[in-house]
Write a protein that holds these residues in place. Sequence first.
Motif, PDB file in Angstrom:
ATOM      1  N   TYR A   1      48.264  -0.153  27.016  1.00 38.18           N
ATOM      2  CA  TYR A   1      49.264   0.905  27.152  1.00 38.18           C
ATOM      3  C   TYR A   1      50.623   0.384  27.589  1.00 38.18           C
ATOM      4  N   VAL A   2      50.668  -0.698  28.317  1.00 35.99           N
ATOM      5  CA  VAL A   2      51.972  -1.292  28.611  1.00 35.99           C
ATOM      6  C   VAL A   2      52.642  -1.713  27.309  1.00 35.99           C
ATOM      7  N   ASP A   3      51.854  -2.233  26.360  1.00 39.13           N
ATOM      8  CA  ASP A   3      52.416  -2.645  25.075  1.00 39.13           C
ATOM      9  C   ASP A   3      52.748  -1.459  24.173  1.00 39.13           C
ATOM     10  N   ARG A   4      52.280  -0.266  24.519  1.00 41.59           N
ATOM     11  CA  ARG A   4      52.730   0.942  23.827  1.00 41.59           C
ATOM     12  C   ARG A   4      54.004   1.491  24.459  1.00 41.59           C
ATOM     13  N   VAL A   5      54.043   1.481  25.790  1.00 36.86           N
ATOM     14  CA  VAL A   5      55.127   2.166  26.504  1.00 36.86           C
ATOM     15  C   VAL A   5      56.342   1.273  26.709  1.00 36.86           C
ATOM     16  N   ASN A   6      56.205  -0.038  26.524  1.00 39.30           N
ATOM     17  CA  ASN A   6      57.354  -0.910  26.740  1.00 39.30           C
ATOM     18  C   ASN A   6      58.544  -0.527  25.845  1.00 39.30           C
ATOM     19  N   ILE A   7      58.261   0.050  24.678  1.00 42.55           N
ATOM     20  CA  ILE A   7      59.327   0.474  23.770  1.00 42.55           C
ATOM     21  C   ILE A   7      60.188   1.574  24.399  1.00 42.55           C
ATOM     22  N   SER A   8      59.555   2.461  25.184  1.00 38.98           N
ATOM     23  CA  SER A   8      60.323   3.547  25.798  1.00 38.98           C
ATOM     24  C   SER A   8      61.213   3.025  26.914  1.00 38.98           C
ATOM     25  N   ILE A   9      60.762   1.984  27.611  1.00 34.20           N
ATOM     26  CA  ILE A   9      61.575   1.399  28.678  1.00 34.20           C
ATOM     27  C   ILE A   9      62.771   0.651  28.091  1.00 34.20           C
ATOM     28  N   ALA A  10      62.537  -0.039  26.983  1.00 31.35           N
ATOM     29  CA  ALA A  10      63.612  -0.796  26.329  1.00 31.35           C
ATOM     30  C   ALA A  10      64.540   0.099  25.509  1.00 31.35           C
ATOM     31  N   ALA A  11      64.090   1.312  25.174  1.00 31.01           N
ATOM     32  CA  ALA A  11      64.786   2.152  24.194  1.00 31.01           C
ATOM     33  C   ALA A  11      66.261   2.412  24.486  1.00 31.01           C
ATOM     34  N   PRO A  12      66.646   2.835  25.703  1.00 29.43           N
ATOM     35  CA  PRO A  12      68.075   3.124  25.917  1.00 29.43           C
ATOM     36  C   PRO A  12      68.971   1.905  25.675  1.00 29.43           C
ATOM     37  N   PHE A  13      68.475   0.722  26.038  1.00 31.65           N
ATOM     38  CA  PHE A  13      69.243  -0.511  25.839  1.00 31.65           C
ATOM     39  C   PHE A  13      69.184  -0.952  24.379  1.00 31.65           C
ATOM     40  N   MET A  14      67.993  -0.863  23.800  1.00 33.07           N
ATOM     41  CA  MET A  14      67.776  -1.273  22.417  1.00 33.07           C
ATOM     42  C   MET A  14      68.576  -0.417  21.446  1.00 33.07           C
ATOM     43  N   ALA A  15      68.551   0.893  21.651  1.00 31.20           N
ATOM     44  CA  ALA A  15      69.263   1.800  20.743  1.00 31.20           C
ATOM     45  C   ALA A  15      70.754   1.485  20.709  1.00 31.20           C
ATOM     46  N   LYS A  16      71.320   1.209  21.877  1.00 35.50           N
ATOM     47  CA  LYS A  16      72.755   0.879  21.949  1.00 35.50           C
ATOM     48  C   LYS A  16      73.039  -0.465  21.298  1.00 35.50           C
ATOM     49  N   ASP A  17      72.188  -1.446  21.560  1.00 40.51           N
ATOM     50  CA  ASP A  17      72.396  -2.798  21.047  1.00 40.51           C
ATOM     51  C   ASP A  17      72.234  -2.864  19.526  1.00 40.51           C
TER      52      ASP A  17
END
Length: 448
Positions: free
Chosen positions: A46-62
């Motif tokens: 589940y960490v490998d599922r949810v890590n995308i949500s933690i990275a999302a605000p930074f990833m979306a901008k980048d």
Amino acid sequence: MPDVDPDLTTSPQPDTVEHSLSAAPLPTRRRWFMLSLLLIATIINYVDRVNISIAAPFMAKDLGLDKIQMGLVFSGFAWTYALALVPAGFIADRFGSRFTYGLSLITWSAATVGQGLVGGFASLFGLRLAVGALEAPAFPANSRAVTVWFPARERGLASSIYVCGQYLGTALFTGGLLWLATTYDWRHVFYSTGLVGILFGIAWLYLYRDPLACKRVSAAELKYIEDGGGLVKSSQQRTRFNWRQVGELFGYRQIWAICIGKFASTSALYFFLTWFPTYLIEERHLTMIKVGIFAVMPFLGATVGILLAGIVSDTLIRRGYSMSFARKLPLVVGSMLGMSIVLVNFTDSNLVCIAVLTTAFFAQGIASASWAAVSEVAPKELIGLTGGITSLAANIGGIVTPIVIGGIVHATGSFAYAFWFIGAVALCGTLSYSLLLGRLYRIQLRAR
């Protein structure tokens, strides 16, 4: 459809079973060590599922991704995950939990590392599809392992312990992963979580064994498990897949009801796994420090919920209540309480908001005790396949929910209607468990 449990006329009374089993010496408790491996594997899963949500605000901008694209990225995992669950369940039955889970861990973790190398939407979406397909064997293998390692009276708690891994990972590691994303960059979130998964996958292959293949389990423990309803001998059976078996399983109302209920429960889960941090940042305007604190609370609530459901369910069985009543009660109560998520639309207070969301996710944790129900109804020859089918239905919610929420937020600029959607789906789950499910018993496949 069959409506009589053939075991009811021959099973001893619960008090008699408990007395006779507890009288036997237990020089080993190897089943609990195996359960600890399942818990760690589920945390990583589940960490490998949810890590995308933690990275999302930074990833979306980048990467320049809009809400529609992020909704697709969030749901991409569930597309292939759902499609792969039925064959993954068969693979777990055919090759056993050790090989199936070990290979799955190593390969999905390698794909997780790859997400840290992406340069745009296409490569990110493709790797999310890969992670979904490669994680598919995990929960069918979990269900199979608990069914062969644990007697019925311990199975509710055992299922709850490994299922709570889906909440513990986020509760324990959200702060650390946010620190990685802000101190270094979002790519390090994927590098670190993927590397841990690869290392544990190697450890799993070395440590895990099914009961009859385990050299460190005593004969007394094996007898305790088998006499209590654990399907020890099924761990050596190798089933040949037949599509008619899938059709036959869907001839039982229990399967349909669990599928609908799991869909409802997973819809709430995927909001928290995907859009939740974005909601706190963009709609509630919380700082990163507060997000790191507040985002943990609902996951702690869900952990308490799933453990409480398992303890209460097993306690009811030991006190003489029917297995059916004991396994169904948490499902109905959890689904009903899950509708409380709509109350978040009626408060401006961030503290009240987190309290409401924590209560709703606590309820989702209770409803996640459906894995114990799957273990009770699955035909002994098709434990993994039954888990795959019900998990397939659940993860259709993982496809639908992130896309629907992304569309709602893109169209309205608010999450308000998203919470009404999740509440309505929770109502469907409540009706399915309370009206359609009926009495639980182990399905007996017709002889062929």
